[in-house]
Design a protein around this motif. Structure first.
Motif: not given
Lengths: 316, 279, 578
Positions: B198-212
């Motif tokens: 929530a509240g992340m930009n696309p790049q941060e979202t992609r990083q979060a996705e990778e982390l998960i």
């Protein structure tokens, strides 16, 4: 049976006293979610203000105790109490409005001690005023003091008429003030949502001052009632009365004016009954404050929302 | 211990998707007075799988999470974790092996990032007053391990060298990551993520996705609440859609994605007022 | 908050040279004026009526004058030395000192100092005429100095704390600072005259302000971070030496012992308030429980329990009974927090006091003789050491209170050890987490209730130990020693000194107990000032005099600049070690 009725009436009048003070806690809490623990001292100051008024009047009247002294004393007590409360809000509490909870609480302790000591040290310094380091006799106003009146076989202490009457009048006034005046409605709005109220053009600071002032005025009435009931006042009287009134406020659900009145009356009756009827060694007047404190703890722990309040859900 | 595996000890369970039931929530109902926030919801999560929880705002997703993690005691229904009945006490839930993050980040703002993660180790260590005061061998060992593990986890979530910063001063994306690291520090077998992007930009979202993904690959089961559909359908093995406290659809990402009722719940029907703009 | 000033930046830029010269002149004249007679007669303070022979207090003034002169001069020397390349190593150090800030605060302090001195002379001798010409010279010099310092442009912030110094320099500095503090404290305590005591207190305040503003404070705190153990041992060594400075007089030792008991209890309370973040307004009850336990098991003829075990056992029992009470008082924390918890603890404290007064055989079982309490508690005798007797060590007789002082020092050491070790442990981290966000802590597996109970029980245990000793020091135990005001007083020591730090609380306790003891006129207004102090402190500096960094953050959560500053200076235990 007469003894029981005696105690019941005694309890109701004691409860009325607590209720008058408890309203101050509850009104302020309702508006700013602040528990003004120095409120007991406002009550004490109110009593001293009324006494001062009577002493000053006495220089003209020669110490008359006629009934018309009473309204003047009430006004005098209210003025002093309201002034104290407003100054306290302005200079001690207002700067701390966004501070952690600990700060206003410690401030309240500081104010309490300061006000007690202020009265103790300086009241007697005023020429013609009695020394306040010990209890001071309160003027015995005609009609409200003197021999108890026999009402249907029950002997009623005359001071009781005053305090119960005062509670009824004040309660009616409060109801009118909160529901029928613009300021009262603004108070309701602020207690619901201070930020939105501010956006709607309500002067929130002023409303908070009004809340402190209303509480202080009622506390002053209670101060006079205390003086008439017990015949003397002293600088320490705010501590215990304040705590018990706070108990009453919590008992009725803090923030709820009618609750404070009901809570005060309940606490007064319970205290009177417990003092009179608690059997054995642990009953009687020397333990009554212990039981009051036990009750306070039990309420805070098990019914912090009051006797009738609903449980508030906190979200994760 | 390898940094690629946040699962301490339990790492051996490996990546056996859908083999064993990890979490079984059956017929969970939560009432607040007259309001039924969660109505007879059941959910099963297996080891090594990512389950998505979607639904419009106010559908009861977070309330359901709170029921799972013991913050709320469900009005009825039960939650079993690794074949044991979970008591509705947040601490015991963590001890049992289930850790969570919060929708509105709840870090300890005045602690450093490292200390935040170290707090997560609390329930896996046990030095109490006496050994702490006497600095006994157990205290020394545990303290060293705690610190070492916390440093490892910070590195694992991609925050190497940031341990000394106060949590409140971290950028938003790092705060979310730190919350995950803190949750991982409790050695969970199941991780519950409440809107991790929530509240992340696309790049941060992609990083979060990778982390998960990385966490999932280490063998941990994950339940995730999300509004970002692309994220959910990329990530999740199974998806459950909640609407007004009830399970509307449950199935594979593809099934749920194409289900007309889900689309209706989000954008379609006249009652789906507030969900659309958040989807 | 900016105070409006006539010394605007433009004015300062134009006249800063004149300012420096004025400050220098003011400081020098002030220093020299110490050799002049300040008072007309010898009766005021410590006799300032001589020409050419400064009294001890005048020497303090001389020191202030010299400090100002040096600060003002350094601003002139630095550019010159920089240009000529004189002593580059020293210059490097000098550049890190906040000379200008130091000068400015000393300028104000000098005026405050001479003001207090002259006021004391006027009061003690009666009338303005009793001030001799030297006094007026000093006052004029102070005014000139103040105007001078105000004219100097604002100085750079000091950065001494980043100075790398060899270990021995740091250790030496710690030792010297503490030794200086010991001598100053011993000197202040030996003053019979209230005026002199205030003057010394003013001097100490000015000195402390100078040390803080000039950056020396930052340096001292950074070296004490590095040499923590040295600091602690040195502090205890200094406290241990204190009785030896009293030449066998037990009068001050009586005060010192009471202060120490108070401070030890306050540090115990700081575990509950400062570390666990729980407000306890009934803490004095734990001290009372310890004292009553020790009294009832003492050798006193009025003791009500027939069992009279050795004191060590009594002390442990006292601690355990207090801890049990702590568990009971702490148990509501499962459901109650914040203001309500404070009231619950207050109510428990009152229940304790009233119950003790009622246990008099009439309203309850006769356990403590009610409000008259248990008198005639004999002195302790531990392993053949009689605490009532005078022991002579190295030619210096140490009386009864000195003996108890040493015992309390030992207990204080235990309490400090418990406090600091718990603070820097898994438990301490748990407490911080609870303070920050209780729900999140619970959801991360922190045993919130258990840790709160631990804080209550642990703090109570320590207070119980102190109480057991207190019973023997006071020789009698009565319920009215344990009223709510005493709890408020303890809390004030924690709040004023600094939540979450040992040093701060000890400082707060010493000031709160010592100042009223030494000043009769303050004693009457003691509570009034104390109430006011609490209110003012909450407004101006809610985190206390020597605060824990994290507490500063909690009280100033909207001051971004301050937060960044603190993040930069985080002590080592906050940061990642790698």
């Amino acid at each position: 049976m007469t003894f029981f009725l005696d105690q019941l009436l005694n309890g109701i009048s004691l409860g009325a006293l607590y209720a008058l003070i408890a309203v101050g806690y509850t009104v302020v809490y309702g508006i700013v979610q602040l528990i003004n623990f120095a409120h007991g001292e406002v009550f004490m100051i109110g009593a001293f203000g009324a006494l001062s008024t009577w002493i000053v009047l006495g220089t003209v009247t020669g110490g008359s105790t006629a009934w018309w002294n009473l309204p003047l004393m009430l006004v005098g007590g209210m003025v002093v109490a309201v002034l104290t409360a407003v100054l306290m809000e302005r200079f001690a509490y207002r700067p701390l409005r966004n501070a952690p909870r600990l700060a206003p609480l410690i401030t309240a302790i500081g104010i309490s001690i300061f006000l007690q000591e202020f009265v103790r040290l300086f009241f007697g310094e005023i020429p013609g005023f009695p020394d306040a380091k010990a209890a001071i006799p309160f003027p015995q106003i005609d009609f409200f003091t003197g021999d108890p009146v026999n009402v249907g076989g029950v002997l009623v202490h005359r001071g009781n008429f005053f305090v119960i009457g005062a509670l009824i009048v004040c309660w009616a006034f409060l109801w009118w003030f909160v529901n029928r005046t613009a300021t009262g409605r603004a108070m309701q709005a602020v207690s619901q949502d201070p930020d939105t109220s501010r956006l709607m053009g309500i002067d929130v600071d002023r409303i908070i001052v009004v809340a402190f002032a209303v509480g202080a005025a009622l506390a002053a009435v209670a101060g006079v009632a205390h003086g008439l009931r017990y015949g003397n006042i002293d600088f320490r009287m705010g501590f215990l009365a304040g705590l018990k009134a706070f108990t009453a406020a919590v008992l009725g659900g803090i923030g709820n004016i009618n609750g404070a009145v009901v809570g005060g009356l309940t606490l007064g009756v319970v205290e009177a009954m417990a003092t009179a009827f608690m059997p054995g060694q642990f009953g009687g007047p020397s333990w009554k404050d212990v039981w009051a404190f036990v009750l306070l703890i039990l309420i805070l722990v098990f019914r912090p929302q009051g006797l009738v309040g609903a449980k508030v859900v906190d979200r994760a | 211990m390898s940094i690629d595996s946040p699962v301490a000890g339990a790492a051996a369970s490996g990546h056996e998707v859908g083999k064993r039931e990890m979490l079984v929530a059956s017929h969970v109902t939560m009432r607040f007075g007259g309001l039924v926030a969660v109505d007879d919801v059941s959910l099963t999560v297996h080891t090594g799988e990512i389950v998505g929880l979607i639904g419009p705002n106010g559908a009861g997703k977070t309330t359901f999470f709170n029921c799972l993690t013991g913050l709320y005691k469900p009005t009825s229904g039960e939650v079993r974790f690794a074949d044991r009945l979970l008591p509705p006490k947040p601490r015991q839930v963590v001890v049992a092996g289930m850790a969570r993050t919060f929708q509105n980040i709840r870090l300890f703002p005045n602690m450093t990032a490292l200390e935040n993660v170290m707090v997560g180790r609390y329930c896996r260590t046990s030095s109490m007053a006496v050994t702490s005061i006497l600095r006994g061998p157990k205290y020394r060992r545990e303290e060293a391990e705690t610190r070492e593990r916390a440093v490892e986890l910070l590195e694992y979530v991609g925050m190497k060298g940031q341990g000394g910063h106060l949590a409140r001063n971290l950028p938003y994306g790092d705060q979310r990551r730190l919350e995950i690291a803190r949750a991982l520090a409790t050695d969970p077998q199941l991780l519950l993520l409440d809107e991790p992007t929530a509240g992340m930009n696309p790049q941060e979202t992609r990083q979060a996705e990778e982390l998960i993904f990385k966490i999932r690959d280490s063998g941990m089961a994950i339940v995730v609440i999300e509004h970002d559909m692309r994220f959910i359908f990329n990530l999740c093995d199974r998806v459950s859609c909640l609407v007004r406290g009830k399970t509307l659809v449950e199935g594979t990402a593809a099934q749920v994605q194409s289900d007309p009722r889900v689309i209706e719940a989000y954008i379609g029907s006249p009652e789906g007022e507030d969900g659309a703009e958040n989807a | 908050m900016r105070i409006p000033t006539i010394f605007t930046l433009e004015l300062q830029k134009r006249h800063h040279r004149i300012g420096r010269l004025l400050a220098l002149a003011g400081g020098l004249v002030f220093a020299v004026s110490a050799y002049l007679p300040w008072a007309y007669a010898s009766g005021a303070l410590d006799d300032m009526s001589y020409l050419g022979g400064p009294s001890a207090l005048q020497f303090l003034g001389l020191a202030l004058g010299l400090i100002l002169a040096i600060c003002a001069t350094m601003g002139l020397i630095e550019p010159w030395a920089g240009a000529k390349g004189v002593a580059p190593a020293l210059l490097k150090v000098s550049k890190r000192v906040g000379w200008t800030r130091g000068a400015k605060v000393t300028g104000i302090g000098m005026l405050a100092y001479i003001g207090v001195v002259l006021l004391a002379i006027v009061i003690e001798l009666g009338g303005l005429v009793t001030v001799e010409w030297g006094g007026w010279v000093a006052l004029a010099a102070a005014v000139v100095g103040l105007i001078g310092t105000r004219l100097i442009t604002p100085g750079r912030p000091p950065s001494l704390e980043r100075l790398r110094t060899p270990g021995w320099v740091g250790i030496l500095a710690i030792a010297l600072t503490l030794l200086g503090a010991l001598l100053l404290a011993a000197y202040a305590l030996n003053q019979v005259d209230g005026g002199s005591f205030v003057v010394i207190l003013t001097f100490a305040g000015v000195l402390a302000a100078f040390i803080l503003r000039s950056g020396l404070g930052g340096w001292l705190s950074s070296i004490s971070q590095r040499h923590r153990t040295v600091l602690v041992f040195a502090a205890f060594a200094v406290a241990f030496l204190f009785p030896f400075t009293q030449n066998g007089s037990d009068a001050n030792m009586s005060i010192a012992t009471q202060v120490l008991i108070f401070a030890a209890t306050a540090v115990g309370l700081n575990i509950v308030v400062g570390l666990a973040g729980l407000l306890d307004l009934g803490y004095i009850a734990f001290l009372g429980a310890g004292a009553f336990t020790a009294a009832t098991m003492s050798q006193s003829a009025f003791a009500t329990i027939g069992w009279k075990p050795p004191f060590i056992v009594v002390m442990l029992i006292a601690g355990l009974i207090s801890a049990t009470l702590g568990l009971i008082i702490g148990s509501p924390t499962l459901r109650v927090s914040g203001d309500y918890l404070a009231i619950v603890t207050l109510a428990f404290g009152e229940i304790f006091r009233i119950s003790m007064s009622n246990l008099d055989g009439r309203d309850g079982p006769d356990l403590v003789h009610g409000s008259s309490g248990i008198p005639a508690i004999p002195n302790l005798n531990l392993f053949g050491f009689d605490f009532g007797a005078v022991h002579t060590v190295a030619g210096i007789p140490l009386g009864r209170f000195s003996n108890y002082f040493f015992l309390m020092l030992l207990i204080m050491a235990v309490i400090v050890l418990v406090f600091t070790r718990l603070n820097h442990s898994r438990i301490g981290r748990g407490w911080v987490a609870i303070r920050e966000d209780e729900k999140a802590a619970e959801a991360m597996g922190v045993n919130v209730f258990g840790l709160k109970l631990l804080a209550f029980a642990g703090g109570a245990f320590l207070a119980g130990l102190a109480g057991a000793v207190k019973a023997h020091v006071d020789q009698s135990v009565t319920p009215d020693q344990y009223i709510f005001l005493e709890s408020a007083f303890l809390l004030a020591a924690v709040v004023l000194g600094g939540m979450g730090t040992v040093m701060g609380v000890i400082l707060g306790a010493v000031l709160l107990k010592l100042v009223p003891e030494k000043l009769r006129f303050v004693n009457e207004y003691r509570m009034l000032l104390f109430g006011l102090l609490l209110v003012v402190m909450m407004r101006v500096r809610p985190e206390g005099m020597i605060p824990n960094q994290r507490r500063v953050l909690e009280f100033h959560s909207d001051d971004e600049e301050l937060i960044d500053e603190i993040e930069e200076d985080l002590p080592y235990e906050f940061a990642e070690e790698s």
